[in-house]
Scaffold this motif. Sequence first.
Motif, mmCIF file in Angstrom:
data_model
loop_
_atom_site.group_PDB
_atom_site.id
_atom_site.type_symbol
_atom_site.label_atom_id
_atom_site.label_comp_id
_atom_site.label_asym_id
_atom_site.label_seq_id
_atom_site.Cartn_x
_atom_site.Cartn_y
_atom_site.Cartn_z
ATOM 1 N N LEU A 1 0.831 -1.198 0.000
ATOM 2 C CA LEU A 1 0.000 0.000 0.000
ATOM 3 C C LEU A 1 0.870 1.253 0.000
ATOM 4 C CD1 LEU A 1 -2.850 1.227 0.247
ATOM 5 C CD2 LEU A 1 -2.659 0.979 2.712
ATOM 6 N N ARG A 2 1.922 1.254 0.796
ATOM 7 C CA ARG A 2 2.826 2.403 0.882
ATOM 8 C C ARG A 2 3.557 2.636 -0.441
ATOM 9 N NH1 ARG A 2 6.086 5.316 4.524
ATOM 10 N NH2 ARG A 2 8.202 5.673 3.776
ATOM 11 N N GLN B 1 2.801 1.417 -3.643
ATOM 12 C CA GLN B 1 2.051 1.462 -4.892
ATOM 13 C C GLN B 1 1.155 2.685 -5.056
ATOM 14 O OE1 GLN B 1 2.426 -0.742 -7.445
ATOM 15 N NE2 GLN B 1 4.053 -1.698 -6.238
ATOM 16 N N LEU B 2 0.778 3.338 -3.953
ATOM 17 C CA LEU B 2 -0.055 4.529 -4.097
ATOM 18 C C LEU B 2 0.739 5.609 -4.820
ATOM 19 C CD1 LEU B 2 -1.911 4.707 -0.674
ATOM 20 C CD2 LEU B 2 -2.911 4.274 -2.903
ATOM 21 N N PRO B 3 0.203 6.175 -5.902
ATOM 22 C CA PRO B 3 0.994 7.061 -6.766
ATOM 23 C C PRO B 3 1.219 8.469 -6.219
ATOM 24 C CG PRO B 3 -1.246 6.843 -7.601
ATOM 25 C CD PRO B 3 -1.133 5.906 -6.436
ATOM 26 N N PHE B 4 0.339 8.955 -5.332
ATOM 27 C CA PHE B 4 0.438 10.342 -4.890
ATOM 28 C C PHE B 4 0.726 10.415 -3.388
ATOM 29 C CE2 PHE B 4 -2.684 10.260 -8.410
ATOM 30 C CZ PHE B 4 -1.933 10.954 -9.348
ATOM 31 N N ARG B 5 1.591 11.359 -3.015
ATOM 32 C CA ARG B 5 1.987 11.484 -1.606
ATOM 33 C C ARG B 5 0.799 11.784 -0.687
ATOM 34 N NH1 ARG B 5 4.831 15.427 1.849
ATOM 35 N NH2 ARG B 5 6.149 14.220 3.272
ATOM 36 N N PRO B 6 -0.134 12.679 -1.045
ATOM 37 C CA PRO B 6 -1.292 12.906 -0.165
ATOM 38 C C PRO B 6 -2.082 11.622 0.094
ATOM 39 C CG PRO B 6 -1.136 14.643 -1.794
ATOM 40 C CD PRO B 6 -0.142 13.600 -2.195
ATOM 41 N N ALA B 7 -2.215 10.791 -0.941
ATOM 42 C CA ALA B 7 -2.940 9.528 -0.762
ATOM 43 C C ALA B 7 -2.202 8.616 0.212
ATOM 44 C CB ALA B 7 -3.115 8.828 -2.111
ATOM 45 N N ARG B 8 -0.880 8.604 0.131
ATOM 46 C CA ARG B 8 -0.097 7.772 1.049
ATOM 47 C C ARG B 8 -0.238 8.263 2.483
ATOM 48 N NH1 ARG B 8 3.784 7.982 -3.174
ATOM 49 N NH2 ARG B 8 4.982 9.579 -2.058
ATOM 50 N N VAL C 1 1.373 -1.033 11.218
ATOM 51 C CA VAL C 1 2.000 0.260 11.527
ATOM 52 C C VAL C 1 3.415 0.341 10.959
ATOM 53 C CG1 VAL C 1 2.818 1.753 13.378
ATOM 54 C CG2 VAL C 1 0.580 0.658 13.564
ATOM 55 N N CYS C 2 4.220 -0.694 11.188
ATOM 56 C CA CYS C 2 5.603 -0.674 10.690
ATOM 57 C C CYS C 2 5.640 -0.654 9.162
ATOM 58 C CB CYS C 2 6.370 -1.883 11.216
ATOM 59 S SG CYS C 2 6.716 -1.817 12.987
ATOM 60 N N GLY C 3 4.752 -1.399 8.536
ATOM 61 C CA GLY C 3 4.709 -1.428 7.079
ATOM 62 C C GLY C 3 4.352 -0.079 6.488
ATOM 63 N N MET C 4 3.382 0.606 7.094
ATOM 64 C CA MET C 4 2.958 1.899 6.572
ATOM 65 C C MET C 4 4.001 2.991 6.823
ATOM 66 S SD MET C 4 0.153 1.425 4.997
ATOM 67 C CE MET C 4 -0.058 3.144 4.583
#
Length: 398
Positions: A66-67, A69-76, A298-301
């Motif tokens: 998830l961290r 592959q999301l293309p935009f920083r706000p989405a992350r 939490v650690c993954g994100m």
Amino acid sequence: MRFGAGLLVTAAFIGPGTITTASLAGANYGFSLLWVLLFAIFATLILQNMAAKLGLATGKGLAESLREQLPFRPARIISTVLVISAIGVGSAAYEAGNLTGAALGMNAMFAGPLKIWAVLLALLAGLLLYSGKYVVLERALILLVAIMSLVFITTMLLSKPDPVAMFSGLLQPRIPDGSLITLLALVGTTIVPYNLFLHASLMAKRSTPDWQQALPAMKLDSGLSIGLGGLVTLAIVATASAAFFGQEMAKGPLNAASMANQLEPLLGPAAQYFFATGLFAAGLTSAITAPLAGAFAVCGMLGWSTALDSKPFRLVWLTILICGVLGASLSLSPLALILFAQATNGLLLPIIALYLLWLMNRKTLLGDYTNTFATNIMAGAVVLFLFCLSGYRLYSLL
């Protein structure tokens, strides 16, 4: 490939909350809501299979994917806040209930203050997690799941429920008056957001270049494990239905702690100890898996290490465990945190499920092993239902 990851998912969703919800469903509505349980198990199996396959194929957990592959920083950023709120804070809020449930089981068997039992059980959970060895956690949880399953399935058989009524409840959808909240709770205690993170991360630890060869074993493990979880929940519903449905006591307060004493007229003097053993096993399994799942998410994100023996990973699960101990031993009410966690979970689950469905159709990740058309249809129906359920939950909470 070794079996066990699927059973950890079962260990996670069969806890004191599930026991209470299933007991209320059986006591107040008989077998009328069994079809809901059947759907929830079906939906759980679809989502967990996709999460497990993602971890096995990519070698990364759902949070890491998830961290990245999301293309935009706000989405992350938004996704990170949601995940930490729903999974991290939620795990901490529910941990108090898990430890309290396990402590109630020990108190019924050996007496002693609940607070002391809660602290001792938290220490046991902490030692298992601190070992940093997945095989130790797996074996301990498999043993506890086996005990829990034996207790509740045997209890159902002793209560002698009507098999015709059970099959009718499974195959004929009905929504009795006043049952909508219980229906939603039965779905919510089965389809759990943090289990998607837990399963994907556990399977990522087993990823190999020839991961495709492990797919049949993974599917068998998931099917048997989640099916066992459904059978345990069905057993609790059936026992409560046979014991209390249609009786005056069904209208009074019923919870996991009172079930043991109330079953004594039906199952004999040993009922209290028997049911308490199942309650202890269910509480302890959830008390171990909730911090584990929270740490993976939490650690993954946050981009931290998800190795079981890494300092950041241990810090996260330790924080969740301490919050649970404080809530259980100091008799603090985690109601506000639980309501917050439910709200964020209700928002997060369909979003994560939709994202998972998108990932499972990306050939750049899975090549020729993307979802089949039939799987997409079934998963799409599940995601649509979850969005509707999420909307209703948020509306109810607000």
